[in-house]
Design an enzyme around this catalytic site. Sequence first.
Site, PDB file in Angstrom:
ATOM      1  N   TYR A   1       0.914  -1.214   0.136  1.00 55.23           N
ATOM      2  CA  TYR A   1      -0.078  -0.051   0.109  1.00 55.23           C
ATOM      3  C   TYR A   1       0.872   1.356   0.112  1.00 55.23           C
ATOM      4  O   TYR A   1       0.507   2.072  -0.777  1.00 55.23           O
ATOM      5  CB  TYR A   1      -1.041   0.131   1.269  1.00 55.23           C
ATOM      6  CG  TYR A   1      -1.855   1.083   1.322  1.00 55.23           C
ATOM      7  CD1 TYR A   1      -3.040   1.301   0.384  1.00 55.23           C
ATOM      8  CD2 TYR A   1      -1.632   2.339   2.299  1.00 55.23           C
ATOM      9  CE1 TYR A   1      -3.955   2.238   0.577  1.00 55.23           C
ATOM     10  CE2 TYR A   1      -2.659   3.111   2.108  1.00 55.23           C
ATOM     11  CZ  TYR A   1      -3.671   3.306   1.621  1.00 55.23           C
ATOM     12  OH  TYR A   1      -4.548   4.419   1.319  1.00 55.23           O
TER      13      TYR A   1
ATOM     14  N   LYS B   1       1.012   4.423  -2.803  1.00 54.80           N
ATOM     15  CA  LYS B   1       0.636   5.817  -2.577  1.00 54.80           C
ATOM     16  C   LYS B   1       1.912   6.790  -2.767  1.00 54.80           C
ATOM     17  O   LYS B   1       1.690   8.010  -3.182  1.00 54.80           O
ATOM     18  CB  LYS B   1       0.277   6.132  -1.044  1.00 54.80           C
ATOM     19  CG  LYS B   1      -1.030   5.645  -0.920  1.00 54.80           C
ATOM     20  CD  LYS B   1      -2.179   5.958  -1.885  1.00 54.80           C
ATOM     21  CE  LYS B   1      -3.656   5.307  -1.603  1.00 54.80           C
ATOM     22  NZ  LYS B   1      -4.584   5.890  -2.656  1.00 54.80           N
TER      23      LYS B   1
END
Length: 233
Positions: free
Chosen positions: A156, A160
Amino acid sequence: MTITLVTGGNKGLGRETARRLIKLGHTVYIGARDAARGREAAEELGAELLMLDVTDDASVAEAAEELRRREGRLDVLVNNAGVYEGMIGPEEASGAHMSAVLGVNVVGLVRVTHAFLPLLGESAAPVIVNVSSGLGSFGTVLDPGKNESRYVTPVYSASKAAVNMLTVQYAKGLPHIRVNSVEPGFSATDLHGLSGQGIQTPEEGAEAIVRYATVGQDGPTGTFGDRSARLPW
């Protein structure tokens, strides 16, 4: 009237962002891949529904063409659609995990932005907001004083971090568009399996998104911030 598209707008932060922007006078299209959920959200919010799956070229192209037919332009694009694979650490993280998350959070963002850039080009004051995370900030995750430094989320976080770099590159290459990344905060939404648990409400999380979605032609571009301050990359 400001024409705004919020991807992943049928629930969570996207839904609350749509609600807030409608109250500010925007005509908001919520992008949704589930027709039933999309219709329910659009009716409840007073929004328009745009069927849109960020992982599918044809779906995104059809959505862009539909918006062209209906409005002829787009003023604000909120790239909100995203997925979170859970607390998968370095030992468990696989190529399959990475492909699935990057496919939505990064490739999906590029796919949507590419398809809707011509419509943004018809706007007098176009804006792109990329929903990111403090977990994708090198400066934040390496700061022992920050809560994000406690977590190890390679999949994740990498997605990002890529979103943040895309923001910088779009801002540099598209100087006529205000392009910014936002950190909404760790909100109690379905994304993290925290719906109703009160880490931070979706209403609080949407504040940063709305703030950057409403910047003017002289507003910031190529920045990363939350609802109150600029953040380190």
